[in-house]
Design a protein around this motif. Structure first.
Motif, PDB file in Angstrom:
ATOM      1  N   LEU A 125       0.951  -1.232  -0.177  1.00 60.42           N
ATOM      2  CA  LEU A 125       0.128   0.180   0.088  1.00 60.42           C
ATOM      3  C   LEU A 125       0.836   1.179   0.044  1.00 60.42           C
ATOM      4  CD1 LEU A 125      -2.714  -1.129   2.740  1.00 60.42           C
ATOM      5  CD2 LEU A 125      -2.897  -0.623   0.189  1.00 60.42           C
ATOM      6  N   GLU A 126       1.713   1.203   0.857  1.00 65.29           N
ATOM      7  CA  GLU A 126       2.436   2.560   1.214  1.00 65.29           C
ATOM      8  C   GLU A 126       3.626   2.609  -0.006  1.00 65.29           C
ATOM      9  OE1 GLU A 126       4.020   2.317   4.926  1.00 65.29           O
ATOM     10  OE2 GLU A 126       2.189   3.058   6.136  1.00 65.29           O
ATOM     11  N   ASN A 127       4.136   1.625  -0.479  1.00 62.34           N
ATOM     12  CA  ASN A 127       5.024   1.936  -1.523  1.00 62.34           C
ATOM     13  C   ASN A 127       4.705   1.903  -3.102  1.00 62.34           C
ATOM     14  OD1 ASN A 127       7.132   1.837   0.359  1.00 62.34           O
ATOM     15  ND2 ASN A 127       7.423  -0.366   0.711  1.00 62.34           N
ATOM     16  N   ASP A 128       3.637   1.039  -3.376  1.00 65.57           N
ATOM     17  CA  ASP A 128       3.051   1.085  -4.656  1.00 65.57           C
ATOM     18  C   ASP A 128       1.657   1.565  -5.027  1.00 65.57           C
ATOM     19  OD1 ASP A 128       5.490  -0.693  -5.753  1.00 65.57           O
ATOM     20  OD2 ASP A 128       4.557  -2.345  -4.473  1.00 65.57           O
ATOM     21  N   LEU A 129       1.113   1.789  -4.033  1.00 61.71           N
ATOM     22  CA  LEU A 129      -0.220   2.400  -4.313  1.00 61.71           C
ATOM     23  C   LEU A 129      -0.659   3.833  -3.971  1.00 61.71           C
ATOM     24  CD1 LEU A 129      -2.514  -0.826  -3.647  1.00 61.71           C
ATOM     25  CD2 LEU A 129      -1.328  -0.187  -5.754  1.00 61.71           C
ATOM     26  N   PHE A 130      -0.430   3.955  -2.367  1.00 65.12           N
ATOM     27  CA  PHE A 130      -0.616   5.371  -1.944  1.00 65.12           C
ATOM     28  C   PHE A 130       0.193   6.486  -2.562  1.00 65.12           C
ATOM     29  CE2 PHE A 130      -1.635   3.625   2.477  1.00 65.12           C
ATOM     30  CZ  PHE A 130      -2.854   2.954   1.915  1.00 65.12           C
ATOM     31  N   PRO A 131       1.307   6.453  -3.082  1.00 66.03           N
ATOM     32  CA  PRO A 131       1.845   7.725  -3.635  1.00 66.03           C
ATOM     33  C   PRO A 131       1.194   8.051  -5.099  1.00 66.03           C
ATOM     34  CG  PRO A 131       3.623   6.041  -3.112  1.00 66.03           C
ATOM     35  CD  PRO A 131       2.274   5.250  -2.889  1.00 66.03           C
ATOM     36  N   TRP A 132       0.485   7.273  -5.712  1.00 64.15           N
ATOM     37  CA  TRP A 132      -0.191   7.575  -7.033  1.00 64.15           C
ATOM     38  C   TRP A 132      -1.636   7.856  -6.860  1.00 64.15           C
ATOM     39  CZ3 TRP A 132       4.140   4.427  -6.682  1.00 64.15           C
ATOM     40  CH2 TRP A 132       5.190   4.853  -7.336  1.00 64.15           C
ATOM     41  N   LEU A 133      -2.203   6.975  -5.700  1.00 64.84           N
ATOM     42  CA  LEU A 133      -3.757   6.881  -5.480  1.00 64.84           C
ATOM     43  C   LEU A 133      -4.156   7.527  -4.453  1.00 64.84           C
ATOM     44  CD1 LEU A 133      -4.555   3.534  -7.311  1.00 64.84           C
ATOM     45  CD2 LEU A 133      -4.603   5.758  -8.301  1.00 64.84           C
ATOM     46  N   GLY A 134      -3.375   7.623  -3.257  1.00 60.61           N
ATOM     47  CA  GLY A 134      -3.747   7.740  -1.902  1.00 60.61           C
ATOM     48  C   GLY A 134      -4.667   9.138  -1.706  1.00 60.61           C
ATOM     49  N   ALA A 135      -4.332  10.238  -2.559  1.00 60.88           N
ATOM     50  CA  ALA A 135      -4.905  11.172  -2.566  1.00 60.88           C
ATOM     51  C   ALA A 135      -6.306  11.591  -3.326  1.00 60.88           C
ATOM     52  CB  ALA A 135      -4.158  12.551  -2.637  1.00 60.88           C
ATOM     53  N   ASP A 160       4.435 -11.562  -9.097  1.00 60.50           N
ATOM     54  CA  ASP A 160       3.505 -11.888  -8.306  1.00 60.50           C
ATOM     55  C   ASP A 160       3.159 -10.831  -7.314  1.00 60.50           C
ATOM     56  OD1 ASP A 160       4.045 -14.296  -9.126  1.00 60.50           O
ATOM     57  OD2 ASP A 160       5.287 -15.152  -7.435  1.00 60.50           O
ATOM     58  N   THR A 161       3.805  -9.738  -6.930  1.00 57.92           N
ATOM     59  CA  THR A 161       3.414  -8.625  -6.384  1.00 57.92           C
ATOM     60  C   THR A 161       2.217  -7.813  -7.085  1.00 57.92           C
ATOM     61  OG1 THR A 161       5.790  -8.161  -5.416  1.00 57.92           O
ATOM     62  CG2 THR A 161       3.977  -6.316  -5.326  1.00 57.92           C
ATOM     63  N   ALA A 162       2.366  -7.578  -8.565  1.00 56.42           N
ATOM     64  CA  ALA A 162       1.380  -7.031  -9.157  1.00 56.42           C
ATOM     65  C   ALA A 162      -0.019  -7.798  -9.151  1.00 56.42           C
ATOM     66  CB  ALA A 162       1.887  -7.123 -10.707  1.00 56.42           C
ATOM     67  N   HIS A 163       0.132  -9.252  -8.932  1.00 53.68           N
ATOM     68  CA  HIS A 163      -1.007 -10.032  -8.905  1.00 53.68           C
ATOM     69  C   HIS A 163      -1.858  -9.642  -7.243  1.00 53.68           C
ATOM     70  CE1 HIS A 163      -1.546 -12.608 -12.248  1.00 53.68           C
ATOM     71  NE2 HIS A 163      -0.541 -12.340 -12.610  1.00 53.68           N
ATOM     72  N   ASN A 164      -0.865  -9.762  -6.251  1.00 54.20           N
ATOM     73  CA  ASN A 164      -1.419  -9.339  -5.173  1.00 54.20           C
ATOM     74  C   ASN A 164      -1.815  -8.034  -4.989  1.00 54.20           C
ATOM     75  OD1 ASN A 164      -0.334 -11.637  -4.005  1.00 54.20           O
ATOM     76  ND2 ASN A 164       1.877 -10.809  -3.484  1.00 54.20           N
ATOM     77  N   ALA A 165      -1.384  -6.994  -5.705  1.00 55.14           N
ATOM     78  CA  ALA A 165      -1.800  -5.678  -5.667  1.00 55.14           C
ATOM     79  C   ALA A 165      -3.434  -5.683  -6.378  1.00 55.14           C
ATOM     80  CB  ALA A 165      -1.002  -4.685  -6.572  1.00 55.14           C
ATOM     81  N   ARG A 166      -3.661  -6.212  -7.485  1.00 54.52           N
ATOM     82  CA  ARG A 166      -4.968  -6.516  -8.044  1.00 54.52           C
ATOM     83  C   ARG A 166      -6.027  -7.103  -7.197  1.00 54.52           C
ATOM     84  NH1 ARG A 166      -8.531  -9.790 -10.585  1.00 54.52           N
ATOM     85  NH2 ARG A 166      -7.344 -11.475 -10.276  1.00 54.52           N
ATOM     86  N   GLN A 167      -5.429  -8.026  -6.555  1.00 56.54           N
ATOM     87  CA  GLN A 167      -6.433  -8.702  -5.178  1.00 56.54           C
ATOM     88  C   GLN A 167      -6.681  -7.711  -4.337  1.00 56.54           C
ATOM     89  OE1 GLN A 167      -4.394 -12.168  -3.868  1.00 56.54           O
ATOM     90  NE2 GLN A 167      -4.840 -13.253  -5.546  1.00 56.54           N
ATOM     91  N   VAL A 168      -5.885  -6.865  -3.925  1.00 56.78           N
ATOM     92  CA  VAL A 168      -5.776  -5.915  -2.683  1.00 56.78           C
ATOM     93  C   VAL A 168      -6.838  -4.583  -3.435  1.00 56.78           C
ATOM     94  CG1 VAL A 168      -4.794  -3.839  -1.746  1.00 56.78           C
ATOM     95  CG2 VAL A 168      -3.724  -6.131  -1.788  1.00 56.78           C
ATOM     96  N   PHE A 169      -6.677  -4.311  -4.742  1.00 52.23           N
ATOM     97  CA  PHE A 169      -7.506  -3.428  -5.233  1.00 52.23           C
ATOM     98  C   PHE A 169      -9.293  -3.859  -5.041  1.00 52.23           C
ATOM     99  CE2 PHE A 169      -4.222  -1.501  -8.189  1.00 52.23           C
ATOM    100  CZ  PHE A 169      -4.236  -0.478  -7.378  1.00 52.23           C
ATOM    101  N   ASN A 170      -9.189  -5.286  -5.476  1.00 51.47           N
ATOM    102  CA  ASN A 170     -10.651  -5.785  -5.373  1.00 51.47           C
ATOM    103  C   ASN A 170     -11.193  -5.638  -3.957  1.00 51.47           C
ATOM    104  OD1 ASN A 170     -10.391  -6.675  -8.137  1.00 51.47           O
ATOM    105  ND2 ASN A 170      -9.927  -8.584  -7.535  1.00 51.47           N
ATOM    106  N   GLN A 171     -10.425  -6.157  -2.937  1.00 50.15           N
ATOM    107  CA  GLN A 171     -11.010  -5.968  -1.624  1.00 50.15           C
ATOM    108  C   GLN A 171     -11.180  -4.471  -1.088  1.00 50.15           C
ATOM    109  OE1 GLN A 171      -8.917  -8.661   1.085  1.00 50.15           O
ATOM    110  NE2 GLN A 171      -7.887  -9.643  -0.836  1.00 50.15           N
TER     111      GLN A 171
END
Length: 415
Positions: A125-135, A160-171
């Motif tokens: 979340l903090e390294n791959d998603l929040f910097p671009w989508l957090g705000a 594999d991390t990209a697939h995990n990120a997709r699952q996180v987005f879903n949830q």
């Protein structure tokens, strides 16, 4: 003269905007397009200001007067109703931001995760998603925004991390919809957007002769007693590396020959009962190693204390680093986790022991014919016998490697 409901309702648009005054600064602005807006004029700090209250008929005359009275109370206290409105809007908007909702979701899920999983999720979340989508508001995020984040992760080779990120987005978006923060469903279009997930195999030596040479290399390892003891116990106990390095003296009963510890909250994605320890029977060889180490580290908490962090245990890379120092390529030949695969294979294929006993000892979730999970204390006498047989077998392997003429009829495969 105060306005009446009928006058407000029947007010017709004109060529130009016009006002219908109520009282105490409240008026109805009738636009040329027929829209009707409630406005309030007030003075604060010697300046005239204007507050937008709402749109008629969504905001009735009575509701507009109530809002006017509350605003006038604020002005009387020296507060600006417009500023308060902005702050309320900002607070509401913040609650709809991706980061705010993601952190709520994380807090709700945290109790169900193993510690390692929780750390990985937070790092993602903090390294791959929040910097671009957090705000960004969850209602404004598009499928392309999500895909761009996933592609950025893929670009660095972390498929594999990209697939995990997709699952996180879903949830996260599902949670946002359940909590009525959005009706947006951008994650639905991500199905099949990524390259297939790679299958990772942890390297392990499963050939008895090659494994025997590894055991001899461990016996001859020129390192600290702590690391040598840790290495020697890895093949004997074949528990997860993270659990091996964190072994505590209070978890050990050397007289009874047992190590009891609580595994992660989930094992192979199966939630484990809380508070039920996993029991590792200790062979006489394992007890001898621990007894020899006790005078050095027995005064502290951890069996394998860190040499750099006071009060901590050995680091996660200790075992692999030692294997590398012995000349083993941990990416290709054998790694710390490989001791589990080595034991799993040879206990089954060489010694012919019951698979459920082996799986129990690996701390895997084992189920009976009805699909019920066995208790972790199941088959303890048989597992105790198995662990001693395994340790004796490893001694014989080393003897055979040193003297090939040694005959070991004791360890023929079970029928």
């Amino acid at each position: 003269m105060p306005l009446a409901d009928t006058r407000v309702k029947k007010a017709k648009p004109a060529e130009k905007d016009y006002k219908l005054s109520d009282e105490k600064g409240l008026y109805l602005l009738v636009k040329a397009n027929g829209r009707k807006y409630w406005r309030l004029k007030y003075r604060l700090g010697g300046k005239e200001k204007l507050l937008a209250i709402g749109v008629y008929p969504d905001v009735s005359l009575k509701a507009a007067r109530d809002a006017r009275d509350k605003a006038r109370e604020m002005v009387a206290q020296g507060l600006d109703p417009n500023q308060a409105k902005k702050e309320r809007k900002a607070a509401t908007s913040a609650g709809n931001l991706f980061e705010a909702i993601a952190r709520e979701w994380y807090a709700n899920q945290f109790p169900t995760w193993a510690d390692a999983t929780a750390k990985k999720r937070l790092a993602l979340l903090e390294n791959d998603l929040f910097p671009w989508l957090g705000a960004r508001s969850v209602s404004d995020i598009t499928s392309l925004d999500l895909l761009t984040c996933l592609r950025r992760i893929e670009a660095r080779g972390a498929n594999d991390t990209a697939h995990n990120a997709r699952q996180v987005f879903n949830q996260i978006f599902r949670y946002a919809r359940i909590t009525q923060r959005t009706t947006n469903e951008p994650e639905r279009d991500l199905q099949g957007a990524l390259a297939p997930k790679g299958v990772k195999h942890r390297p392990a030596i499963t050939d008895p002769e090659k494994f025997a040479r590894l055991l001899l290399a461990i016996d001859n390892y020129r390192g600290s007693l702590v690391v040598r003891s840790l290495l020697a116990l890895c093949p004997l106990l074949f528990q997860r590396p993270g659990e091996m390095i964190a072994m505590e003296w209070e978890q050990l009963d050397l007289e009874a020959g047992e190590w009891r510890y609580t595994p992660p909250k989930t094992i192979h994605k199966v939630k484990c009962p809380d508070g039920i320890p996993h029991i590792v029977p200790l062979s006489t060889q394992a007890v001898a190693i621990l007894t020899d180490l006790y005078p050095l580290s027995g005064h502290g908490r951890f069996v394998f204390p860190s040499q750099r962090r006071e009060g901590g245990h050995a680091s996660a890379g200790t075992i692999n680093k030692a294997l590398q120092n012995m000349g083993y390529d941990t990416a290709v030949e054998h790694c710390a986790h490989g001791f589990r695969s080595s034991a799993r294979t040879m206990l089954d294929e060489v010694l012919g022991l019951r698979v459920e006993l082996i799986e129990h000892q690996l701390a895997h979730a084992v189920r009976d014919a009805l699909g019920r999970a066995y208790n972790r204390t199941s088959h303890l006498p048989q597992r105790r016998e198995m662990m001693q047989q395994w340790a004796d077998y490893l001694d014989v392997l080393k003897l055979q490697a040193q003297s090939p003429k040694v005959v070991t009829g004791t360890f023929r495969k079970a029928k």
